[in-house]
Structure formats: structure tokens, C-alpha cells
Design a protein around this motif. Structure first.
Motif, PDB file in Angstrom:
ATOM      1  N   ILE A  56       0.840  -1.204   0.000  1.00  0.00           N
ATOM      2  CA  ILE A  56       0.000   0.000   0.000  1.00  0.00           C
ATOM      3  C   ILE A  56       0.871   1.249   0.000  1.00  0.00           C
ATOM      4  O   ILE A  56       0.654   2.184  -0.779  1.00  0.00           O
ATOM      5  N   ALA A  57       1.875   1.268   0.878  1.00  0.00           N
ATOM      6  CA  ALA A  57       2.724   2.455   1.004  1.00  0.00           C
ATOM      7  C   ALA A  57       3.449   2.757  -0.304  1.00  0.00           C
ATOM      8  O   ALA A  57       3.489   3.913  -0.752  1.00  0.00           O
ATOM      9  N   PHE A  58       4.010   1.731  -0.935  1.00  0.00           N
ATOM     10  CA  PHE A  58       4.774   1.983  -2.162  1.00  0.00           C
ATOM     11  C   PHE A  58       3.889   2.060  -3.396  1.00  0.00           C
ATOM     12  O   PHE A  58       4.351   2.476  -4.462  1.00  0.00           O
ATOM     13  N   GLY A  59       2.631   1.694  -3.248  1.00  0.00           N
ATOM     14  CA  GLY A  59       1.671   1.976  -4.307  1.00  0.00           C
ATOM     15  C   GLY A  59       1.321   3.454  -4.347  1.00  0.00           C
ATOM     16  O   GLY A  59       0.888   3.970  -5.381  1.00  0.00           O
ATOM     17  N   ILE A  60       1.533   4.155  -3.229  1.00  0.00           N
ATOM     18  CA  ILE A  60       1.228   5.586  -3.115  1.00  0.00           C
ATOM     19  C   ILE A  60       2.486   6.437  -3.216  1.00  0.00           C
ATOM     20  O   ILE A  60       2.462   7.534  -3.791  1.00  0.00           O
ATOM     21  N   ALA A  61       3.591   5.956  -2.677  1.00  0.00           N
ATOM     22  CA  ALA A  61       4.817   6.758  -2.564  1.00  0.00           C
ATOM     23  C   ALA A  61       5.296   7.260  -3.927  1.00  0.00           C
ATOM     24  O   ALA A  61       5.209   6.542  -4.923  1.00  0.00           O
ATOM     25  N   PRO A  62       5.817   8.482  -3.980  1.00  0.00           N
ATOM     26  CA  PRO A  62       6.350   9.008  -5.241  1.00  0.00           C
ATOM     27  C   PRO A  62       7.611   8.263  -5.666  1.00  0.00           C
ATOM     28  O   PRO A  62       8.273   7.590  -4.860  1.00  0.00           O
ATOM     29  N   ASP A  63       7.964   8.416  -6.932  1.00  0.00           N
ATOM     30  CA  ASP A  63       9.089   7.671  -7.493  1.00  0.00           C
ATOM     31  C   ASP A  63      10.406   7.950  -6.775  1.00  0.00           C
ATOM     32  O   ASP A  63      11.231   7.052  -6.600  1.00  0.00           O
ATOM     33  N   HIS A  64      10.612   9.195  -6.349  1.00  0.00           N
ATOM     34  CA  HIS A  64      11.900   9.510  -5.722  1.00  0.00           C
ATOM     35  C   HIS A  64      12.080   8.775  -4.393  1.00  0.00           C
ATOM     36  O   HIS A  64      13.212   8.521  -3.966  1.00  0.00           O
ATOM     37  N   VAL A  65      10.971   8.387  -3.753  1.00  0.00           N
ATOM     38  CA  VAL A  65      11.059   7.619  -2.509  1.00  0.00           C
ATOM     39  C   VAL A  65      11.466   6.181  -2.806  1.00  0.00           C
ATOM     40  O   VAL A  65      12.255   5.577  -2.063  1.00  0.00           O
ATOM     41  N   ILE A  66      10.964   5.626  -3.892  1.00  0.00           N
ATOM     42  CA  ILE A  66      11.391   4.289  -4.304  1.00  0.00           C
ATOM     43  C   ILE A  66      12.892   4.290  -4.584  1.00  0.00           C
ATOM     44  O   ILE A  66      13.624   3.390  -4.165  1.00  0.00           O
ATOM     45  N   GLU A  67      13.360   5.318  -5.273  1.00  0.00           N
ATOM     46  CA  GLU A  67      14.786   5.413  -5.544  1.00  0.00           C
ATOM     47  C   GLU A  67      15.581   5.544  -4.246  1.00  0.00           C
ATOM     48  O   GLU A  67      16.595   4.878  -4.053  1.00  0.00           O
ATOM     49  N   GLU A  68      15.095   6.379  -3.338  1.00  0.00           N
ATOM     50  CA  GLU A  68      15.827   6.663  -2.106  1.00  0.00           C
ATOM     51  C   GLU A  68      15.870   5.456  -1.174  1.00  0.00           C
ATOM     52  O   GLU A  68      16.919   5.128  -0.601  1.00  0.00           O
TER      53      GLU A  68
END
Length: 296
Positions: free
Chosen positions: A78-90
């Protein structure tokens, strides 16, 4: 209330109202009691179906579920379905030395329709799979269970399926997030090298018993592609303490951005707290640097 608590509130509601999930109750008036046994009309149970009964209170059920990986997987998704792309990168890519700002697709059970031969969403049961034009990176979450070479192979199969669908990737990776303070135990369980390294021959060393029919068929048809991905694969390990600390730092940074960062701050705070509750990592707002410390 943090948003992750609302997840548990929903679990509580489903526990007491299973009919919402398509599991209607069988009224006691339809029961047939014979000694210490109870039977119900056959038409109340579909062919191949099961009969369910509650055990304990909703609170006891929640305590049991908090020891399982699946609820944390749900919260992560759920969290990473919402999180912006830069958070996935970080949070996911940079620790493994991968630089990619996306945009990312976040793939879950929809792999059943995305990849030929993946007949259902359980073919690989990945915990996370992030795909961009230059990267394909899987995430495997562990609380108490161990990993094994077959799990590495399942993520390799996902990457092979994605590359066959949409082209080769510059970056292919697998990130493990586990309770262990360092990666050595994880690499030993995977039968990988000391830094998570594997070679193309790794594929042949994975026991057949650790694979399913869909992956074995792919391996038979596309063995060279599997070995190519194995040769390029970057594996990395994060402890839950490290991951929670990184989430908390993103929360603090977003919070300092005022209204523009309000949603991201709330999202990452909830994720950090969920990790803390289920993995044993303690959260301290005034801890040095990022607000999180490993519990003792």
C-alpha cells in the motif's frame, strides 16, 4: 491515528463481519448436533470449499497476525503503491547502488495478466517488484522465516519475463529486508557469495524442489536469458532497523517541507511505525540523525 492503524481497524472489521469477504455464516438453526459433533447442510458448502470458525477475540487475532509477514507485506505494498518515485529510488534502489528516478510501475498480483505463463498472481509471490525503462528490481521481505535459492530464482524469472516483454534493463536487482543486522546469514541461506554475488551457474544449482512448474518451463525455454540475468543481478540486504530509519528520515524531511510534504510525511511515518511494531524496531522521535533506534 496513523494510517497503518486503519489497516488493522479494517482487519478487525473483517474478522467480525466475514460476510463482507463472501464468507456468510450458517445459522445455528441449520446445524444438526449429534453428540460432540455438528453437521451442516451440504448445499451450504461449495464443492472444494471449507468451513471456517473464529478462534479467540479480534485482539488475539491481531496479535497473532502481527507475528506474520503477510500483513506487513500488505502495508508495504500500500505504502509503495502511493509513494512518489523519488522515494522508491531513495529507499529501495540507492542502498543497492542503483541510480534511477523512474517513473516506476509497481507490480503485484497483476503479473498474472502481464506475463505469459504466469497463470495466477501466486506464480512467484513477490513482495515487491519495481520496473522502469532502465531497471527491474525485486524486494523480498522477511520477519522470521528464512530464504533459499529458489526465492532468488523466482525473482530472476520475474526479471526475465519483464525483459522478454519490454526489453533488456541496465539495472536488475533483488533487495532483501530482514531482521538480521547484517547480510551474512541471508547470503548463506541463498547459497550466494559473501557480498550477495551469484554467477550464471547458480541457476543450475537451485534444487528442482524449490521451483514451480511455470518457472521450470521458463527455464527450459529461456535458460540463456536466466543465466544472463543471474550474471547481471545485484543483490543487497537491508535490516528492518535500517529500513525503518530511512523511512523515518523521509518523514522528517517531508514534514519540514510544510504543506507540500504533508502527505508524504504522513505516509512514511505510518510505514516506519508499522515496521517498528512488527519487526521489533523502536521509534524515538528525538534519536540522533533520523529518529529511529534499534530496540534492545
Amino acid at each position: 491515528m496513523s494510517w497503518h492503524r486503519k489497516y488493522w481497524d479494517s482487519v478487525d472489521q473483517f474478522y467480525w463481519n466475514p460476510s463482507l469477504l463472501g464468507l456468510p455464516s450458517i445459522p445455528k438453526g441449520e446445524w444438526i448436533k449429534e453428540g460432540d459433533r455438528i453437521s451442516v447442510p451440504a448445499n451450504r458448502v461449495q464443492n472444494g470449499g471449507s468451513i471456517y470458525a473464529r478462534r479467540g477475540t479480534a485482539k488475539e487475532n491481531a496479535e497473532r497476525m502481527r507475528r506474520l509477514e503477510e500483513p506487513l507485506n500488505h502495508i508495504f505494498e500500500i505504502a509503495f503503491g502511493i509513494a512518489p518515485d523519488h522515494v522508491i529510488e531513495e529507499l529501495i534502489l540507492k542502498p543497492a547502488g542503483i541510480s534511477d528516478s523512474g517513473p516506476f510501475e509497481r507490480l503485484g498480483r497483476e503479473i498474472a495478466v502481464r506475463y505469459t505463463g504466469f497463470t495466477d498472481g501466486n506464480t512467484t509471490q513477490q513482495d515487491g517488484f519495481f520496473v522502469s525503462s532502465s531497471s527491474a528490481v525485486g524486494v523480498e521481505l522477511k520477519l522470521g522465516s528464512t530464504t533459499w535459492p529458489g526465492q532468488v530464482l523466482k525473482y530472476i524469472s520475474l526479471i526475465v519475463a519483464e525483459e522478454r516483454r519490454s526489453g533488456s534493463r541496465e539495472n536488475v536487482g533483488l533487495i532483501f529486508i530482514t531482521p538480521h543486522p547484517d547480510a551474512s546469514i541471508v547470503w548463506e541461506q541463498c547459497r550466494a557469495g559473501p557480498n550477495g554475488s551469484i554467477d550464471p551457474d547458480y541457476i543450475e544449482r537451485v534444487p528442482v524442489s524449490q521451483t514451480n512448474a511455470a518457472i521450470r518451463e521458463m527455464l527450459t525455454d529461456h535458460g540463456e536469458h536466466f543465466r544472463s540475468v543471474a550474471d547481471r543481478l545485484v543483490m543487497h540486504h537491508l535490516s528492518w532497523s535500517q529500513f525503518a530509519a530511512a523511512c523515518w528520515k523521509v518523514h522528517l524531511d517531508a514534514s519540514a517541507d510544510g504543506q507540500r510534504g504533508e502527505t508524504l510525511s504522513r505516509l512514511m511515518k505510518g510505514l516506519a511505525l508499522a515496521v517498528a511494531e512488527q519487526s521489533g524496531t523502536a521509534v524515538h522521535r528525538d534519536a540522533l540523525a533520523c529518529g529511529l533506534q534499534k530496540s534492545t
